[in-house]
Motif scaffolding. Structure first.
Motif, PDB file in Angstrom:
ATOM      1  N   THR A  99      53.401  33.702  53.701  1.00 36.95           N
ATOM      2  CA  THR A  99      53.699  32.765  52.629  1.00 36.95           C
ATOM      3  C   THR A  99      55.261  32.858  52.525  1.00 36.95           C
ATOM      4  O   THR A  99      55.554  31.920  52.090  1.00 36.95           O
ATOM      5  CB  THR A  99      53.107  32.871  51.439  1.00 36.95           C
ATOM      6  OG1 THR A  99      53.063  34.094  50.934  1.00 36.95           O
ATOM      7  CG2 THR A  99      51.572  32.680  51.510  1.00 36.95           C
ATOM      8  N   ASP A 124      46.026  31.065  45.255  1.00 36.58           N
ATOM      9  CA  ASP A 124      46.206  30.697  46.601  1.00 36.58           C
ATOM     10  C   ASP A 124      45.844  31.862  47.452  1.00 36.58           C
ATOM     11  O   ASP A 124      46.307  32.845  47.283  1.00 36.58           O
ATOM     12  CB  ASP A 124      47.652  30.145  46.655  1.00 36.58           C
ATOM     13  CG  ASP A 124      47.718  29.923  48.287  1.00 36.58           C
ATOM     14  OD1 ASP A 124      47.488  30.534  49.307  1.00 36.58           O
ATOM     15  OD2 ASP A 124      48.644  28.820  48.430  1.00 36.58           O
ATOM     16  N   LYS A 125      44.952  31.653  48.156  1.00 36.93           N
ATOM     17  CA  LYS A 125      44.462  32.798  49.261  1.00 36.93           C
ATOM     18  C   LYS A 125      45.302  33.495  50.000  1.00 36.93           C
ATOM     19  O   LYS A 125      45.218  34.755  50.068  1.00 36.93           O
ATOM     20  CB  LYS A 125      43.070  32.256  49.827  1.00 36.93           C
ATOM     21  CG  LYS A 125      42.424  33.353  50.754  1.00 36.93           C
ATOM     22  CD  LYS A 125      41.109  32.722  51.332  1.00 36.93           C
ATOM     23  CE  LYS A 125      40.174  33.694  52.226  1.00 36.93           C
ATOM     24  NZ  LYS A 125      39.183  33.307  52.795  1.00 36.93           N
TER      25      LYS A 125
END
Length: 572
Positions: free
Chosen positions: A537, A477-478
């Motif tokens: 995130t 996940d970037k």
């Protein structure tokens, strides 16, 4: 009455920070064994400075005899230096010694006309006796370890191994010259092992100096202004009782007679560590010691071929236990190019070593040194290698030229990503999510980075390479990758600034900084620099204060605070 004799001992170190013990050992030998009327001075240089400047310093002394300490990293520059000096002092007598020349004296005396003598093996007594012979105009035939010419024919003497304890090199002149550089301490000579790629086993069995002398010199070096004392004993724990006594001595006196902040570096055999030693090492102050453990390989056939008897399972358990103590830097070594180690086998050894979680995993390449059994027995150990120093292996029956070349790219990635300590969280995330083995990760990224070019690349640009490459990999996940790389950056670089590849312009960052300043628990200490960044995130801010670096990991403590005003907590 004999005319006074002036001599210089010269060594070219690999870097300025590295001091050299050998010339001071030789000087101690001249003090102990030379006739009156002989004066000896030491001149140190590095292979990175202009050779002409080192030559000028030597010529200024106008010595009649010049001795050079020779190793694989300095022999080429040393030969250049000799030519420069001989142009100005054509009548000077040149003597070479050291591991690079001890086992190829005949070739040197045949090919290098500017060299008069080679001292093979331990040099304190032979070098001093050779100076005596030159001083008195006597023959050198009966001096142990001294190789010379009889007309055009080399006369070779076997390497000298002393039965007595050598004189101490630690004089006031030594400490005046050290100037805070890495200091080296020798408390034994020889080695209990006889590895086929190494010279140490040819230097006789392990011979231990008086333990009280070792303690005294240990204290002298610890108080010399250096930050690192490296023990050059080939296998420091070969004598367990003695090793434990010296380990215990450091632990007992650390922070008192031994200044806090000094680190002692030991080369040990990991499989012969016992419970008593491991328990003792667990009590060492954080950062007081570091251990270097040579694995070479986990391939049983390879270890047998190089005469390295290793209890592999015990070795792995002992490394895991010392790493788990988290109080000392653990450095382990693998060597590429050994017999019976093919690409797949090496990858397995690499993955096994990586899973032990050392602080440093060195990927080295086999070098066929003069005097090493692997060089002397090409039928038993067939391989191709460079004919010039450092004699690195370029091809074996098990590893192709291309595979070894690609392993150099793997080494570059390993050094920058893992051994630098700057991408710890990043690597943990990539290995967990990317479904790759550690070897595959470093190997594949190493090839990518090599194509892009990494020589002299700034850290910010290298960070961008890492982010660009891994953000497109399957399972990654970037956004998460960006956040873990931000955490690594904050924890390891005390500027607190993010590289362009990870930076996101966001006005909320100022709000987070203010929130941290307003709460007493998270308010920055006066005069202490802080780095802050938003983690999207996790909906939080991460910050590090740059005042207390972990001496083992090199990291600063990293914290996070929820943006809704929740309490701060350590970000692991």
């Amino acid at each position: 009455m004999n005319q006074p004799l002036s001599a210089v001992i010269c060594v070219l170190n690999s870097k300025y920070i590295h001091s050299s013990l050998a010339p001071w050992c030789l000087l101690a030998g001249t003090d102990a064994y030379c006739e009156k009327g002989i004066t000896v001075k030491i001149i140190e240089g590095t292979i990175n400075e202009q050779i002409e400047k080192v030559a000028q310093r030597i010529v200024a002394q106008n010595p009649q005899v010049i001795g050079f300490c020779c190793y694989i990293w300095n022999i080429t520059a040393t030969k250049q230096l000799i030519r420069l000096i001989k142009n100005q002092l054509p009548d000077s007598i040149v003597i070479l010694g050291g591991p690079e020349v001890s086992y190829n004296a005949g070739r040197l005396l045949r090919e290098e006309s500017l060299i008069q003598y080679v001292v093979s093996g331990e040099g304190e007594r032979p070098f001093a006796l050779l100076l005596n012979a030159i001083f008195k105009g006597e023959g050198v035939q009966n001096i142990p370890g001294v190789c010379y010419r009889d007309g055009e024919q080399p006369v070779i003497s076997p390497p000298y191994i002393s039965a007595e304890e050598p004189p101490s090199p630690y004089t006031q002149a030594y400490f005046d010259a050290l100037k805070g550089r890495i200091a080296y301490l020798e408390t034994s000579r020889g080695c209990p092992y006889s590895c086929a790629f190494c010279l140490s086993g040819r230097c006789g069995g392990a011979r231990f100096f008086n333990v009280e002398r070792a303690k005294k010199e240990l204290l002298l070096l610890a108080n010399s202004g250096t930050q690192t004392v490296k023990l050059v004993d080939r296998t420091f724990n070969a004598n367990r009782k003695r090793a434990n006594e010296l380990f215990g001595y450091i632990i007992e006196h650390y922070g008192m007679a031994i200044p806090k902040g000094v680190c002692f570096h030991f080369e040990i055999a990991g499989d012969i560590l016992d419970d008593e030693t491991i328990s003792l090492l667990a009590t060492a102050p954080i950062g007081a010691m570091q251990l270097e453990i040579g694995l070479q390989s986990f391939n049983a056939e390879t270890l047998a071929a190089i005469n390295r008897k290793t209890n592999v399972e015990r070795l792995k358990r002992n490394i895991q236990r010392t790493v788990a103590n988290a109080n000392m830097h653990i450095h382990i070594d693998l060597i590429a190019g050994l017999p019976y180690e093919d690409f797949h086998s090496f990858a397995e050894s690499f993955n096994t070593a990586y899973d032990l979680k050392p602080n440093m995993l060195q990927l080295g390449f086999l070098k066929l040194l003069y005097g090493a059994p692997m060089r002397d027995n090409p039928k038993e150990y067939p391989c191709e290698y460079e004919q010039t120093p450092p004699y690195e292996v370029t091809k074996t029956p098990w590893l192709s030229f291309e595979e070894l070349l690609n392993l150099h790219n793997t080494e570059d990635a390993l050094e920058r990503l893992y051994n630098s300590g700057r991408f710890r969280r990043t690597l943990e995330y990539l290995l967990k999510q990317g479904n790759q083995s550690p070897f595959d990760l470093f190997y594949q990224f190493g090839q990518f980075a090599a194509r892009k070019g990494t020589e002299r690349i700034p850290l910010d640009e290298y960070t961008a390479l890492v982010f660009t490459y891994f953000s497109t990999q399957k399972g990654i996940d970037k956004s998460v990758l960006r956040d873990v790389m931000v955490c690594d950056r904050l924890a390891t670089i005390s500027t607190g600034k993010l590289p362009a590849a990870l930076r996101i312009e966001d006005g909320n960052l100022k709000n987070a900084v203010k929130a941290l300043e307003q709460e007493e628990a998270t308010r920055p200490k006066k005069g202490i620099k802080r780095g802050v960044a938003l983690l999207y995130t996790e909906n939080c801010a991460a910050y590090a204060d740059y005042d207390k670096k972990n001496p083992i990991t090199g990291e600063y403590p990293l914290f996070k605070i929820l943006l809704d005003g929740g309490p701060a907590s350590v970000l692991l």
